[in-house]
Design a protein around this motif. Sequence first.
Motif, PDB file in Angstrom:
ATOM      1  N   GLN A  70       0.838  -1.211   0.000  1.00  0.00           N
ATOM      2  CA  GLN A  70       0.000   0.000   0.000  1.00  0.00           C
ATOM      3  C   GLN A  70       0.869   1.256   0.000  1.00  0.00           C
ATOM      4  N   ASP A  71       1.944   1.265   0.793  1.00  0.00           N
ATOM      5  CA  ASP A  71       2.864   2.408   0.811  1.00  0.00           C
ATOM      6  C   ASP A  71       3.498   2.635  -0.561  1.00  0.00           C
ATOM      7  N   ILE A  72       3.879   1.558  -1.219  1.00  0.00           N
ATOM      8  CA  ILE A  72       4.475   1.674  -2.560  1.00  0.00           C
ATOM      9  C   ILE A  72       3.471   2.307  -3.516  1.00  0.00           C
ATOM     10  N   GLY A  73       2.236   1.813  -3.509  1.00  0.00           N
ATOM     11  CA  GLY A  73       1.200   2.356  -4.394  1.00  0.00           C
ATOM     12  C   GLY A  73       0.893   3.806  -4.101  1.00  0.00           C
ATOM     13  N   GLU A  74       0.797   4.148  -2.820  1.00  0.00           N
ATOM     14  CA  GLU A  74       0.530   5.543  -2.455  1.00  0.00           C
ATOM     15  C   GLU A  74       1.678   6.453  -2.860  1.00  0.00           C
ATOM     16  N   GLY A  75       2.921   5.946  -2.733  1.00  0.00           N
ATOM     17  CA  GLY A  75       4.078   6.730  -3.149  1.00  0.00           C
ATOM     18  C   GLY A  75       4.056   7.006  -4.644  1.00  0.00           C
ATOM     19  N   ILE A  76       3.656   6.023  -5.419  1.00  0.00           N
ATOM     20  CA  ILE A  76       3.548   6.214  -6.868  1.00  0.00           C
ATOM     21  C   ILE A  76       2.481   7.254  -7.179  1.00  0.00           C
ATOM     22  N   CYS A  77       1.338   7.163  -6.492  1.00  0.00           N
ATOM     23  CA  CYS A  77       0.249   8.124  -6.735  1.00  0.00           C
ATOM     24  C   CYS A  77       0.651   9.536  -6.359  1.00  0.00           C
ATOM     25  N   ASN A  79       3.515  10.815  -6.634  1.00  0.00           N
ATOM     26  CA  ASN A  79       4.499  11.329  -7.601  1.00  0.00           C
ATOM     27  C   ASN A  79       3.938  11.442  -9.016  1.00  0.00           C
ATOM     28  N   THR A  80       2.671  11.182  -9.195  1.00  0.00           N
ATOM     29  CA  THR A  80       2.064  11.262 -10.512  1.00  0.00           C
ATOM     30  C   THR A  80       1.792  12.721 -10.844  1.00  0.00           C
ATOM     31  N   ILE A  81       2.204  13.120 -12.031  1.00  0.00           N
ATOM     32  CA  ILE A  81       1.960  14.493 -12.489  1.00  0.00           C
ATOM     33  C   ILE A  81       0.557  14.556 -13.062  1.00  0.00           C
ATOM     34  N   VAL A  82      -0.208  15.510 -12.590  1.00  0.00           N
ATOM     35  CA  VAL A  82      -1.594  15.660 -13.077  1.00  0.00           C
ATOM     36  C   VAL A  82      -1.691  16.844 -13.994  1.00  0.00           C
TER      37      VAL A  82
END
Length: 82
Positions: A70-77, A79-82
């Motif tokens: 979950q931490d990995i997924g949240e970290g990716i989210c 860092n996502t450029i919107v």
Amino acid sequence: MSPPLGNNLLNRRLKSIFSLSPSPDLEFPHRFQVTFPKWSLEDIDLWRWVAGFGGNVKVVQPQPLIDKIQDIGEGICRNTIV
């Protein structure tokens, strides 16, 4: 996991490894159960392997692995450029 497609000798031999009953979760009907040593919860290769399935995996236990993925997924989210 589902057995390979087709009806050949290899599939009949592999049938025994695909023996878990389907999950009641319709979004994730195929189960994969594996036992790892406790130290592997800190293994980056395990995290990478699980996270590599992206949104097509659901970790149900143990809680430390659930939290890490979950931490990995949240970290990716984050860092996502919107």
